[in-house]
Design an enzyme around this catalytic site. Sequence first.
Site, PDB file in Angstrom:
ATOM      1  N   ASP A  37       0.819  -1.216   0.000  1.00 33.29           N
ATOM      2  CA  ASP A  37       0.000   0.000   0.000  1.00 33.29           C
ATOM      3  C   ASP A  37       0.852   1.264   0.000  1.00 33.29           C
ATOM      4  O   ASP A  37       2.034   1.239   0.359  1.00 33.29           O
ATOM      5  CB  ASP A  37      -0.891   0.027   1.243  1.00 33.29           C
ATOM      6  N   LYS A  58      -3.224   2.335  -2.215  1.00 31.60           N
ATOM      7  CA  LYS A  58      -4.602   2.698  -1.944  1.00 31.60           C
ATOM      8  C   LYS A  58      -4.586   3.787  -0.885  1.00 31.60           C
ATOM      9  O   LYS A  58      -4.207   3.568   0.245  1.00 31.60           O
ATOM     10  CB  LYS A  58      -5.401   1.503  -1.428  1.00 31.60           C
ATOM     11  N   GLY A  89      -1.607  -1.511   5.187  1.00 29.34           N
ATOM     12  CA  GLY A  89      -1.469  -0.687   6.376  1.00 29.34           C
ATOM     13  C   GLY A  89      -2.469  -1.109   7.440  1.00 29.34           C
ATOM     14  O   GLY A  89      -3.585  -1.539   7.138  1.00 29.34           O
ATOM     15  N   ASP A  91      -4.532  -3.225   9.887  1.00 30.92           N
ATOM     16  CA  ASP A  91      -4.954  -4.625   9.892  1.00 30.92           C
ATOM     17  C   ASP A  91      -5.748  -4.903   8.620  1.00 30.92           C
ATOM     18  O   ASP A  91      -6.621  -4.106   8.245  1.00 30.92           O
ATOM     19  CB  ASP A  91      -5.825  -4.913  11.116  1.00 30.92           C
ATOM     20  N   MET A 168      -9.546   7.803   8.650  1.00 32.03           N
ATOM     21  CA  MET A 168      -9.532   8.680   7.472  1.00 32.03           C
ATOM     22  C   MET A 168     -10.419   9.896   7.736  1.00 32.03           C
ATOM     23  O   MET A 168     -11.221  10.315   6.900  1.00 32.03           O
ATOM     24  CB  MET A 168      -9.997   7.906   6.232  1.00 32.03           C
TER      25      MET A 168
END
Length: 239
Positions: A37, A58, A89, A91, A168
């Site tokens: 990632d 991503k 990144g 889990d 996020m």
Amino acid sequence: MAALGKVYLVGAGPGAADLITVRGARLLAQADVVLYDALVTPEMLDLCRQAELISVGKRSGQRSTAQTLINQQLVDCAARFKRVVRLKGGDPMLFGRADEELRALEAAGIAVEIVPGITTAVAAAAASKQPLTKRGVARSVAFFTSSTAPDQPDHPALPETDTLVQYMGGREAAATAERLLAEGRRPDLPVVVVENCSRADERILRLTLSDLARGLEPGHGPVLVMLGEALAKREHQSL
């Protein structure tokens, strides 16, 4: 027909290379190819120097590899390599789109093993020395994100728990705060914001719900927002 390889979905943890699990680090050292990632650090990739490295970044809000293409790359790699690591990144099973990748690999008859990683919420609680639960104050925690699938509403209902952790959350946190205020949460409800958790440029901010409603300054990395009574600073807490 050559035998298919095995794919390992490995959690990289929140960022720091020494927070990956021992099993995850061992698999990286043994991997033939690693699809990683965007948030995976260069220090983490040093653990798999022998492997072919494929970036399948991503990252929320930025141009990134389409998930369907990542799925196909995993299937293709399993046809070419014995040990394939998909390095994610945090889990793999929490906001990691593991379901789509598992479905694609299972449909192709490819063996899969999942190696858990430290999810960012737990690492952020540790970094801020702020437990997410507290006897007599908070006995429930919800991890959520405002990111939704194309066929889902933009603003799904917020979880009804004592402690809320928004992944996020940089751009969406103000809207979350406004909704919580409208629901009757007190303006001085404690909030802790952690940016770039566990990395050298980690930043921790202590705010109130009313502060958060006014918005956050643009960040330079992944942002996690924790809200609730359990986030109140302790009397002798230094951080």
